[in-house]
Design a protein around this motif. Structure first.
Motif, PDB file in Angstrom:
ATOM      1  N   LEU A   1      18.470  -7.198  -9.819  1.00 44.67           N
ATOM      2  CA  LEU A   1      17.676  -7.606 -10.983  1.00 44.67           C
ATOM      3  C   LEU A   1      17.637  -6.527 -12.069  1.00 44.67           C
ATOM      4  N   GLY A   2      18.390  -5.458 -11.863  1.00 44.03           N
ATOM      5  CA  GLY A   2      18.446  -4.403 -12.864  1.00 44.03           C
ATOM      6  C   GLY A   2      19.800  -4.276 -13.530  1.00 44.03           C
ATOM      7  N   ARG A   3      20.708  -5.204 -13.230  1.00 49.07           N
ATOM      8  CA  ARG A   3      22.079  -5.101 -13.721  1.00 49.07           C
ATOM      9  C   ARG A   3      22.296  -5.695 -15.104  1.00 49.07           C
ATOM     10  N   GLY A   4      21.666  -6.815 -15.377  1.00 47.72           N
ATOM     11  CA  GLY A   4      21.961  -7.550 -16.601  1.00 47.72           C
ATOM     12  C   GLY A   4      21.196  -7.068 -17.816  1.00 47.72           C
ATOM     13  N   LYS A   5      21.320  -7.840 -18.865  1.00 45.95           N
ATOM     14  CA  LYS A   5      20.603  -7.515 -20.106  1.00 45.95           C
ATOM     15  C   LYS A   5      19.097  -7.613 -19.897  1.00 45.95           C
ATOM     16  N   ASN A   6      18.672  -8.674 -19.223  1.00 44.80           N
ATOM     17  CA  ASN A   6      17.267  -8.830 -18.859  1.00 44.80           C
ATOM     18  C   ASN A   6      17.037  -8.226 -17.480  1.00 44.80           C
ATOM     19  N   LYS A   7      15.990  -7.457 -17.362  1.00 47.94           N
ATOM     20  CA  LYS A   7      15.781  -6.679 -16.145  1.00 47.94           C
ATOM     21  C   LYS A   7      14.372  -6.876 -15.577  1.00 47.94           C
ATOM     22  N   VAL A   8      14.288  -6.753 -14.253  1.00 49.37           N
ATOM     23  CA  VAL A   8      13.002  -6.809 -13.566  1.00 49.37           C
ATOM     24  C   VAL A   8      12.855  -5.567 -12.690  1.00 49.37           C
ATOM     25  N   ILE A   9      11.745  -4.878 -12.840  1.00 50.44           N
ATOM     26  CA  ILE A   9      11.435  -3.728 -11.998  1.00 50.44           C
ATOM     27  C   ILE A   9      10.987  -4.240 -10.637  1.00 50.44           C
ATOM     28  N   CYS A  10      11.473  -3.626  -9.567  1.00 51.17           N
ATOM     29  CA  CYS A  10      11.085  -4.009  -8.207  1.00 51.17           C
ATOM     30  C   CYS A  10      10.669  -2.766  -7.431  1.00 51.17           C
ATOM     31  N   VAL A  11       9.450  -2.758  -6.937  1.00 50.08           N
ATOM     32  CA  VAL A  11       8.961  -1.626  -6.159  1.00 50.08           C
ATOM     33  C   VAL A  11       8.184  -2.114  -4.947  1.00 50.08           C
ATOM     34  N   SER A  12       8.070  -1.242  -3.946  1.00 55.83           N
ATOM     35  CA  SER A  12       7.178  -1.462  -2.811  1.00 55.83           C
ATOM     36  C   SER A  12       5.986  -0.538  -2.966  1.00 55.83           C
ATOM     37  N   LEU A  13       4.802  -1.048  -2.655  1.00 54.74           N
ATOM     38  CA  LEU A  13       3.595  -0.238  -2.751  1.00 54.74           C
ATOM     39  C   LEU A  13       2.843  -0.224  -1.433  1.00 54.74           C
ATOM     40  N   HIS A  14       2.315   0.941  -1.094  1.00 53.13           N
ATOM     41  CA  HIS A  14       1.417   1.094   0.053  1.00 53.13           C
ATOM     42  C   HIS A  14      -0.006   1.130  -0.489  1.00 53.13           C
ATOM     43  N   PRO A  15      -0.842   0.132  -0.154  1.00 52.31           N
ATOM     44  CA  PRO A  15      -2.171   0.043  -0.758  1.00 52.31           C
ATOM     45  C   PRO A  15      -3.229   0.942  -0.145  1.00 52.31           C
ATOM     46  N   GLY A  16      -2.848   1.743   0.855  1.00 53.23           N
ATOM     47  CA  GLY A  16      -3.842   2.531   1.569  1.00 53.23           C
ATOM     48  C   GLY A  16      -4.466   1.683   2.665  1.00 53.23           C
ATOM     49  N   THR A  17      -5.444   2.229   3.358  1.00 54.45           N
ATOM     50  CA  THR A  17      -6.151   1.462   4.384  1.00 54.45           C
ATOM     51  C   THR A  17      -7.282   0.700   3.707  1.00 54.45           C
ATOM     52  N   VAL A  18      -7.134  -0.607   3.661  1.00 47.86           N
ATOM     53  CA  VAL A  18      -8.083  -1.450   2.946  1.00 47.86           C
ATOM     54  C   VAL A  18      -9.047  -2.095   3.945  1.00 47.86           C
ATOM     55  N   GLU A  19     -10.280  -2.203   3.539  1.00 44.99           N
ATOM     56  CA  GLU A  19     -11.322  -2.725   4.424  1.00 44.99           C
ATOM     57  C   GLU A  19     -11.204  -4.240   4.548  1.00 44.99           C
ATOM     58  N   THR A  20     -10.368  -4.661   5.485  1.00 45.10           N
ATOM     59  CA  THR A  20     -10.166  -6.080   5.773  1.00 45.10           C
ATOM     60  C   THR A  20     -10.200  -6.268   7.282  1.00 45.10           C
ATOM     61  N   ASP A  21     -10.203  -7.511   7.715  1.00 45.76           N
ATOM     62  CA  ASP A  21     -10.198  -7.798   9.147  1.00 45.76           C
ATOM     63  C   ASP A  21      -8.929  -7.282   9.820  1.00 45.76           C
ATOM     64  N   LEU A  22      -7.828  -7.257   9.088  1.00 44.31           N
ATOM     65  CA  LEU A  22      -6.564  -6.786   9.658  1.00 44.31           C
ATOM     66  C   LEU A  22      -6.672  -5.349  10.140  1.00 44.31           C
ATOM     67  N   SER A  23      -7.313  -4.494   9.341  1.00 48.29           N
ATOM     68  CA  SER A  23      -7.396  -3.071   9.679  1.00 48.29           C
ATOM     69  C   SER A  23      -8.699  -2.700  10.383  1.00 48.29           C
ATOM     70  N   ARG A  24      -9.593  -3.664  10.573  1.00 44.49           N
ATOM     71  CA  ARG A  24     -10.915  -3.356  11.129  1.00 44.49           C
ATOM     72  C   ARG A  24     -10.872  -2.612  12.457  1.00 44.49           C
ATOM     73  N   PRO A  25      -9.966  -2.941  13.393  1.00 41.37           N
ATOM     74  CA  PRO A  25      -9.937  -2.221  14.668  1.00 41.37           C
ATOM     75  C   PRO A  25      -9.641  -0.727  14.534  1.00 41.37           C
ATOM     76  N   TYR A  26      -9.138  -0.301  13.364  1.00 44.85           N
ATOM     77  CA  TYR A  26      -8.722   1.092  13.192  1.00 44.85           C
ATOM     78  C   TYR A  26      -9.606   1.857  12.213  1.00 44.85           C
ATOM     79  N   HIS A  27     -10.678   1.219  11.732  1.00 52.00           N
ATOM     80  CA  HIS A  27     -11.552   1.853  10.750  1.00 52.00           C
ATOM     81  C   HIS A  27     -12.170   3.147  11.271  1.00 52.00           C
ATOM     82  N   LYS A  28     -12.466   3.207  12.566  1.00 52.95           N
ATOM     83  CA  LYS A  28     -13.138   4.384  13.108  1.00 52.95           C
ATOM     84  C   LYS A  28     -12.271   5.635  13.029  1.00 52.95           C
TER      85      LYS A  28
END
Length: 232
Positions: free
Chosen positions: A163-190
């Protein structure tokens, strides 16, 4: 994180935050091992559990973490398939269908370059995780989650090139959001220092600061919530 908070930031095709997970529920019908190898009741329960994860956390968690994939002795084909379908295939298919619109975008988000050849039309952000970094893996474990996030990072890199080759381009990145207070991470909050356990709103604030600073020179990379670049 409220829908109102997101909508106030995402107002055009200039950026797609791949945080909205409910469309992925349809992907669970793609997994044939459930119906062939396991009982219909077990398949139904597993799909329902996955759907609850996605529907109840539509804008704070881009994935599922299978405890059955924590140790290699607990690995299963259906657990790996579920993690990959949700954490990797879902975001990649969304990128496939949204990229034609993004390529026609106005580039309203990010730090637009003064060089017209480096200007972007849109941004794709894939929600990854630090445990998806191969270089940073010093503990092992979490096979299904790590593998699916590493695969997502590879998808991000591939998309950034295509998506970065042509005249029109799109930036693509991966982001790590940190440890967010959700049910998914709840077992590891301590195990997480209080100052490093983020509310969804706080995490989005950090991520939007990164998105607002992106340009074509920073595409195809993996960033942590604080703006530092993570190794693949």
């Amino acid at each position: 994180m409220s829908r109102e908070y997101l909508s106030s930031h995402v107002t055009s095709w200039g950026v797609i935050l791949l945080l909205i997970m409910w469309p992925y529920v349809a992907l669970f019908h793609w997994l044939p091992p459930y119906s062939r190898k396991y009982s219909d009741k077990r398949a139904l329960l597993l799909r329902r559990n996955a759907a609850v994860h996605t529907l109840y956390h539509p804008a704070s968690d881009a994935g599922v973490m299978m405890s059955i994939g924590y140790l290699y002795v607990l690995l299963s084909d259906w657990g790996l398939s579920l993690a990959l379908a949700t954490n990797t295939i879902g975001p990649l298919l969304m990128a496939k269908y949204f990229s034609p619109l993004l390529l026609k975008g106005r580039g309203a988000f990010g730090a637009q370059s003064s060089d017209r050849s480096k200007q972007h039309n849109g941004i794709i952000v894939n929600m990854s995780a630090k445990v998806g970094s191969i270089s940073d893996n010093g503990l092992g474990g979490w096979y299904s989650y790590r593998i699916s996030k590493s695969a997502l990072n590879m998808a991000t890199k591939c998309l950034s090139i295509e998506l970065g080759r042509g005249k029109n381009k799109v930036i693509c990145v991966s982001l790590h959001p940190g440890t967010v207070e959700t049910d998914l991470s709840r077992p590891y909050h301590k195990n997480v220092p209080k100052e490093k356990l983020f509310s969804p709103e706080r995490s989005v604030t950090y991520l939007m600061a990164i998105i607002d600073s992106l340009n074509m020179d920073r595409t195809g990379r993996f960033y942590s919530w604080n703006g530092t670049e993570l190794q693949w």
